[in-house]
Design a protein around this motif. Structure first.
Motif, PDB file in Angstrom:
ATOM      1  N   ASP A  12       0.833  -1.201   0.000  1.00 47.71           N
ATOM      2  CA  ASP A  12       0.000   0.000   0.000  1.00 47.71           C
ATOM      3  C   ASP A  12       0.873   1.258   0.000  1.00 47.71           C
ATOM      4  O   ASP A  12       0.547   2.252  -0.659  1.00 47.71           O
ATOM      5  CB  ASP A  12      -0.926   0.008   1.218  1.00 47.71           C
ATOM      6  CG  ASP A  12      -2.011  -1.051   1.123  1.00 47.71           C
ATOM      7  OD1 ASP A  12      -2.270  -1.521   0.002  1.00 47.71           O
ATOM      8  OD2 ASP A  12      -2.590  -1.400   2.168  1.00 47.71           O
ATOM      9  N   ASN A  16       0.839   4.109  -2.889  1.00 50.78           N
ATOM     10  CA  ASN A  16       0.646   5.523  -2.586  1.00 50.78           C
ATOM     11  C   ASN A  16       1.773   6.352  -3.196  1.00 50.78           C
ATOM     12  O   ASN A  16       1.541   7.408  -3.788  1.00 50.78           O
ATOM     13  CB  ASN A  16       0.600   5.740  -1.071  1.00 50.78           C
ATOM     14  CG  ASN A  16       0.491   7.201  -0.693  1.00 50.78           C
ATOM     15  OD1 ASN A  16      -0.485   7.869  -1.027  1.00 50.78           O
ATOM     16  ND2 ASN A  16       1.512   7.716  -0.020  1.00 50.78           N
ATOM     17  N   HIS A  20       2.448   9.676  -6.377  1.00 49.78           N
ATOM     18  CA  HIS A  20       3.383  10.804  -6.319  1.00 49.78           C
ATOM     19  C   HIS A  20       4.371  10.732  -7.493  1.00 49.78           C
ATOM     20  O   HIS A  20       4.713  11.759  -8.089  1.00 49.78           O
ATOM     21  CB  HIS A  20       4.152  10.785  -5.004  1.00 49.78           C
ATOM     22  CG  HIS A  20       3.329  11.126  -3.800  1.00 49.78           C
ATOM     23  ND1 HIS A  20       3.351  12.371  -3.207  1.00 49.78           N
ATOM     24  CD2 HIS A  20       2.449  10.384  -3.084  1.00 49.78           C
ATOM     25  CE1 HIS A  20       2.530  12.383  -2.180  1.00 49.78           C
ATOM     26  NE2 HIS A  20       1.973  11.188  -2.081  1.00 49.78           N
ATOM     27  N   GLU A 149       1.419   7.791   4.741  1.00 50.60           N
ATOM     28  CA  GLU A 149       0.305   8.658   5.139  1.00 50.60           C
ATOM     29  C   GLU A 149       0.206   9.917   4.290  1.00 50.60           C
ATOM     30  O   GLU A 149      -0.723  10.710   4.454  1.00 50.60           O
ATOM     31  CB  GLU A 149       0.463   9.058   6.609  1.00 50.60           C
ATOM     32  CG  GLU A 149       0.469   7.898   7.595  1.00 50.60           C
ATOM     33  CD  GLU A 149       1.847   7.251   7.718  1.00 50.60           C
ATOM     34  OE1 GLU A 149       2.787   7.710   7.029  1.00 50.60           O
ATOM     35  OE2 GLU A 149       1.979   6.270   8.486  1.00 50.60           O
ATOM     36  N   ALA A 151      -0.896  11.623   1.434  1.00 51.72           N
ATOM     37  CA  ALA A 151      -1.757  11.607   0.249  1.00 51.72           C
ATOM     38  C   ALA A 151      -1.291  12.684  -0.716  1.00 51.72           C
ATOM     39  O   ALA A 151      -0.868  13.769  -0.295  1.00 51.72           O
ATOM     40  CB  ALA A 151      -3.203  11.860   0.664  1.00 51.72           C
ATOM     41  N   TYR A 152      -1.355  12.387  -2.004  1.00 44.77           N
ATOM     42  CA  TYR A 152      -0.868  13.363  -2.985  1.00 44.77           C
ATOM     43  C   TYR A 152      -1.780  14.586  -3.028  1.00 44.77           C
ATOM     44  O   TYR A 152      -3.005  14.483  -3.001  1.00 44.77           O
ATOM     45  CB  TYR A 152      -0.785  12.768  -4.386  1.00 44.77           C
ATOM     46  CG  TYR A 152      -0.316  13.806  -5.385  1.00 44.77           C
ATOM     47  CD1 TYR A 152       1.034  14.118  -5.497  1.00 44.77           C
ATOM     48  CD2 TYR A 152      -1.232  14.525  -6.154  1.00 44.77           C
ATOM     49  CE1 TYR A 152       1.471  15.111  -6.359  1.00 44.77           C
ATOM     50  CE2 TYR A 152      -0.802  15.513  -7.030  1.00 44.77           C
ATOM     51  CZ  TYR A 152       0.557  15.802  -7.122  1.00 44.77           C
ATOM     52  OH  TYR A 152       0.982  16.789  -7.971  1.00 44.77           O
ATOM     53  N   LYS A 153      -1.161  15.744  -3.072  1.00 43.05           N
ATOM     54  CA  LYS A 153      -1.886  16.982  -3.315  1.00 43.05           C
ATOM     55  C   LYS A 153      -0.999  17.876  -4.173  1.00 43.05           C
ATOM     56  O   LYS A 153       0.224  17.725  -4.185  1.00 43.05           O
ATOM     57  CB  LYS A 153      -2.258  17.685  -2.012  1.00 43.05           C
ATOM     58  CG  LYS A 153      -1.099  18.082  -1.131  1.00 43.05           C
ATOM     59  CD  LYS A 153      -1.608  18.795   0.126  1.00 43.05           C
ATOM     60  CE  LYS A 153      -0.468  19.219   1.030  1.00 43.05           C
ATOM     61  NZ  LYS A 153      -0.946  19.938   2.225  1.00 43.05           N
TER      62      LYS A 153
END
Length: 277
Positions: A12, A16, A20, A149, A151-153
């Motif tokens: 996982d 994640n 990125h 932890e 998360a892409y932004k």
């Protein structure tokens, strides 16, 4: 076109980090090379099994089948994010991960390595264990480490830590080029300790040299470097932190278990490790 090496175990955390990697590849116009490694069991020569070749083939086939099954899942992620035009290549290798990673960087002329981490313990192991000596110190390309932890932004603010050395300018210019492609602002931090030897004239020279760039220079006096960096990340809304490996000992002391635990829990953001020339 630039090349990004993305080592993955299909966990996982790796998935994640893959998001990125995709988005970063879009920013820097790069192709992705997925690297998956596996290790064959080592047997004592006195008890070498007669069917070793069959065991090797069986493990290799199983890993190939798993690799083959996982790749479409990653391509689906790329398609869902409308990034399926990014070139994705693959490398399945047996042997030690770090050894294979270093070889892949050289053979494929890699520009960046992007990899996921799975929490404070792995941060500590990656940054301060033998992996650091092998990858951070042994690979001459930037390494982007992505906590599970994180998360892409969209990258709006890039943090850059500096010691105002002449060598740091080259790395800052690289970061500014990346920032322009995503319309991000760069915020440069210098933690001025009581033992600082950086002259005020040097700081002013930097302000003048980069006056036309979208960069803000912050000089914060403190002897608690770690907490100051953490506050910097928190209160300046940093989306990705960039640091330069001056010396391994410095890096180890900065990214110890307590500090990385705080980053992972309080402000889980990617960390881009640059290398001085």
């Amino acid at each position: 076109m630039k090349k990004i090496l993305f080592p993955t175990d299909f966990s996982d955390a790796a998935t994640n980090a893959f998001v990125h990697a995709l988005e970063f590849a879009k920013i820097v116009n790069a192709e992705l090379i997925l690297l998956h490694t596996f290790e064959i069991p080592v047997y004592d020569s006195q008890f070498f099994p007669e069917n070793y070749a069959a065991i090797y083939s069986s493990i290799e086939l199983a890993k190939f089948e798993m690799f083959k099954d996982e790749i479409p899942k990653l391509r689906t992620i790329a398609a869902e994010r409308k990034l399926d035009d990014i070139v994705i290549k693959h490398r399945l290798m047996d042997g030690d991960l770090i050894y294979n990673l270093k070889n892949a960087v050289e053979e494929d002329q890699i520009d960046f390595v992007i990899m996921g981490t799975t929490g404070a313990s792995d941060w500590t192991k990656f940054f301060t264990g033998s992996n650091t000596n092998s990858v951070i110190s042994g690979v001459d390309v930037p390494v982007l480490c992505v906590p599970a932890e994180a998360a892409y932004k969209k990258i709006k603010t890039i943090g850059f830590t500096t010691k105002y050395r002449e060598k740091d300018k080259k790395e800052l210019k690289k970061i500014l080029k990346i920032a322009k492609k995503t319309n991000a602002k760069v915020k440069s931090l210098y933690v001025k300790t009581s033992g600082s030897d950086v002259l005020d004239t040097t700081i002013k020279e930097w302000d003048k040299e980069f006056a036309t760039e979208n960069v803000e220079f912050l000089v914060l006096p403190s002897d608690d470097v770690k907490e100051t960096i953490l506050d910097f990340i928190l209160y300046k809304d940093i989306d990705i932190l960039t640091t330069i490996t001056h010396k391994r000992s410095f890096f180890e002391s900065l990214f110890d278990s307590s500090f990385t635990k705080k980053i992972s829990k309080e402000v889980p953001i990617p960390v881009l490790v640059m290398h001085e020339d």
